[in-house]
Design a protein around this motif. Sequence first.
Motif, PDB file in Angstrom:
ATOM      1  N   UNK B  53      48.647  33.090   9.614  1.00 47.60           N
ATOM      2  CA  UNK B  53      47.170  33.073   9.568  1.00 47.60           C
ATOM      3  C   UNK B  53      46.672  32.011   8.591  1.00 47.60           C
ATOM      4  N   UNK B  54      47.278  32.038   7.421  1.00 48.48           N
ATOM      5  CA  UNK B  54      46.766  31.188   6.343  1.00 48.48           C
ATOM      6  C   UNK B  54      47.623  29.963   6.191  1.00 48.48           C
ATOM      7  N   UNK B  59      43.598  26.766   3.647  1.00 55.80           N
ATOM      8  CA  UNK B  59      44.228  27.992   3.167  1.00 55.80           C
ATOM      9  C   UNK B  59      43.292  29.177   3.303  1.00 55.80           C
ATOM     10  N   UNK B  60      42.487  29.165   4.351  1.00 58.80           N
ATOM     11  CA  UNK B  60      41.719  30.353   4.686  1.00 58.80           C
ATOM     12  C   UNK B  60      42.331  30.923   5.960  1.00 58.80           C
ATOM     13  N   UNK B  61      41.615  30.899   7.062  1.00 59.32           N
ATOM     14  CA  UNK B  61      42.202  31.434   8.305  1.00 59.32           C
ATOM     15  C   UNK B  61      42.521  30.297   9.253  1.00 59.32           C
ATOM     16  N   UNK B  90      41.494  40.332  12.541  1.00 55.19           N
ATOM     17  CA  UNK B  90      42.150  39.180  13.165  1.00 55.19           C
ATOM     18  C   UNK B  90      42.704  39.546  14.533  1.00 55.19           C
TER      19      UNK B  90
END
Lengths: 580, 214
Positions: B53-54, B59-61, B90
């Motif tokens: 995901x990151x 470095x968020x979604x 998610x």
Amino acid sequence: MKRHIVIPAVALVLSAVAFGAQEYALARYGLTLKFGEWLWLQLGIGWAFVLSGVVAERAQPESGIGRWFWVIGTIWIGRLVFVPPLIQWETIGLVALYGLFAVVLFTYPSGRVLGQWRPLAIAYISVVTVFAVAITATFDFYAWVDDPVCCPSHLLLISHQPDLNQALLTIGGAIVAAAVLALVAVLVLRYRRGSRVVRRSVIVTSLAAVPLAIVVVVMPIVSATTSGFSAFEVADAADTRSTMWIQAIVLAALPIVLAIDLVRTRYSKSRVADMVIAIDPAMSASQLQAQVQKALADPSARLAFAGDTDGELVGVNGNTVITADGQDRTAIADDAYLIHDRAVGSDERDAAARAVSLAISNARLEAQLRAQLAVTRESRQRIVSATDDERRRIERDLHDGAQQRLVALAATLAAARRGDSTVPDDLAALLDQAAGEAEAAMGELRDLARGVHPAILEQAGLKPAIESLGDRSPVPVTVDIDPGRFPSAIETAAYFIAAEAITNAAKHARASEVTVRARVEGGLIRLDVADDGEGGLDPAKGSGIRGLEDRSMALGGSLTYESGPDGTTIHATIPISEGG
Amino acid sequence: MRVLIAEDSVLLKEGLIRILEDAGFEVTAAVSDAESLVNRVRADTPDVCVVDVRMPPKLEADGLEAAIELRSEFPDLGILILSQYVEPHYSLELLETGSSGVGYLLKERVSDEEDFLDAVTAVGNGGTRIDPAVVAQLFGRKRKDDPLDRLTDRERDVLAAMAEGKTNSAIAETHFMSVKTVESHIRSIFMKLDLDTDGDVNRRVLAVLRWLRS
């Protein structure tokens, strides 16, 4: 002002005409002047009034005194234009104007007759004028002019009645004398009752009024047919010349004295301007009051403020203030007053009030700022210590939880590696144990991380983060949040406010459900968290709600709440700014 | 099956490559940021991507966003998301891009090789896989007059299995029931919860998760 040129010009023309008329009369009728200087003295009086009037009006245009004076002066000079035997308004002018002096002196320094006295003033002047006309109409001033060609006498003559005329003169003179004596009496009264401001103007007026009183009261005693009324008598006595001179000096001095005073008091306006300059935001109320007293030349002036009880006024030293007799109260600001002598001019009073009002609101603003600063400082301190407390908590949780497990894990793995003495079957068991510890540690670290700062808040925003809170909440949470992303600091604050509110609802208030609502309107986020618990939210017990208030305030927002037996609702408002 | 790996943690990336290759998968590429992921998918057209995901750059979604973007371009691409955290959000976002070939696993699930490989295969073949921990969390939500209380224990188990993306036969196998029993449980569940029955296994995952979340 143009008229300050026109008026003296007119007076000049009239003076010339008067002079010319006199010369003509002397030549035409073969007359001699009893006192050669008579016309000059009279002109001098008139000019004193005209010039003083102009000067006074320029110094203080809003005072009526200046106008009175030059009007009087112009008429005074105008009445000197007489050509015997036809024109004889000299006497009317003289008598009427004498009557007027009392009125003018009554009204000094404003030159305005107060409403209640106006009818009396008008009546008095009318009476005096009537007498003046009557006196003129009943005396043939020029009986001794022997001119068969001319008219019998002056045009205003109705019938020559010397006795009646004498009577009228006596009565009329008595009326004027009475008015002047009344004036003196009033001046004495004002002096005794009045404040320093009033006394000052009384003294000035007296300088003019008292000599006038002497002249006016003395005059009727001296023969009415002497030179005071006409230049063309034949009687010749030494004292009448000196009477004439005294009269002239007294009359001329009257406007000059008053005009000088008006010019000097003009500077009272600049005293207010000086006060404005002298006012300092750091001034205390008593210092301000001293400035006001100086500016208004009124030592009795006071600043007063609304007290605790209705209608009570409190002064600069905390004592009660009352409005004394002869004083007036002017409102300055919402709850501040200026108490001053009634005689203080309205312009000065208004200017002073305005300046004080400015100073007061400055002082208020400063006080508010200081209070706000203090609140902000306290809030900051709380935030800092909350952060420290938070760090300590994390350290403790790590130490007691995940760290312990990892230690146990390491020990277990070490034992596995050693191939511990006993049965190899135990290896699988040991490794299972190790795996279990690892999983548990991961779970705890996950929870800890979420408590510190949930990743989803940063990654996906406020709504998913609060829904996630709802997943794990011991109380059902209904989420109604406007979609969208906001600056990180705002999302964080809103998240933790909601989180704290939900925790309180579940743990302390025993609620059965919580609703989290967030709306964006007008550049603000409005967050409302409502539960149906027992209430009991109290900033004194625990720092939870205080911390939330601090969070909101730190972002320029605010937080309020209602908490009762039917439930608790927390309202937070945070402005959305680009700074984030 | 051709797999593409997108993972920024080097240790885990290497671990994934080894696990997959040992099990016979072809790892077409292993990237460590979102942009490379998109580029390599376009170049290699794998059957399934395993995506963290990151990832960088934000470095968020990033990983999730890239995956969703790719789904519109490649509707048949299988996406298996790996996440540090249990976040139903998610899963739902992913499922909403189309229910086939979608998966969401916790990273630690990787240590259970069998489960992990099973998930990769299922997603690559167009199935759905949602980590049991996510389902468990959603089950754990507090609700007023919880409708789940109306279900029997067996029905709850079947519901959870459905939410994880299992097929009826898979459910029958793991829960020691016949397929018919499974089907009748499912009908009963949908009636009790007032859900719409939909034959498609994948679509029902979305329906159940949505229901659990509301």
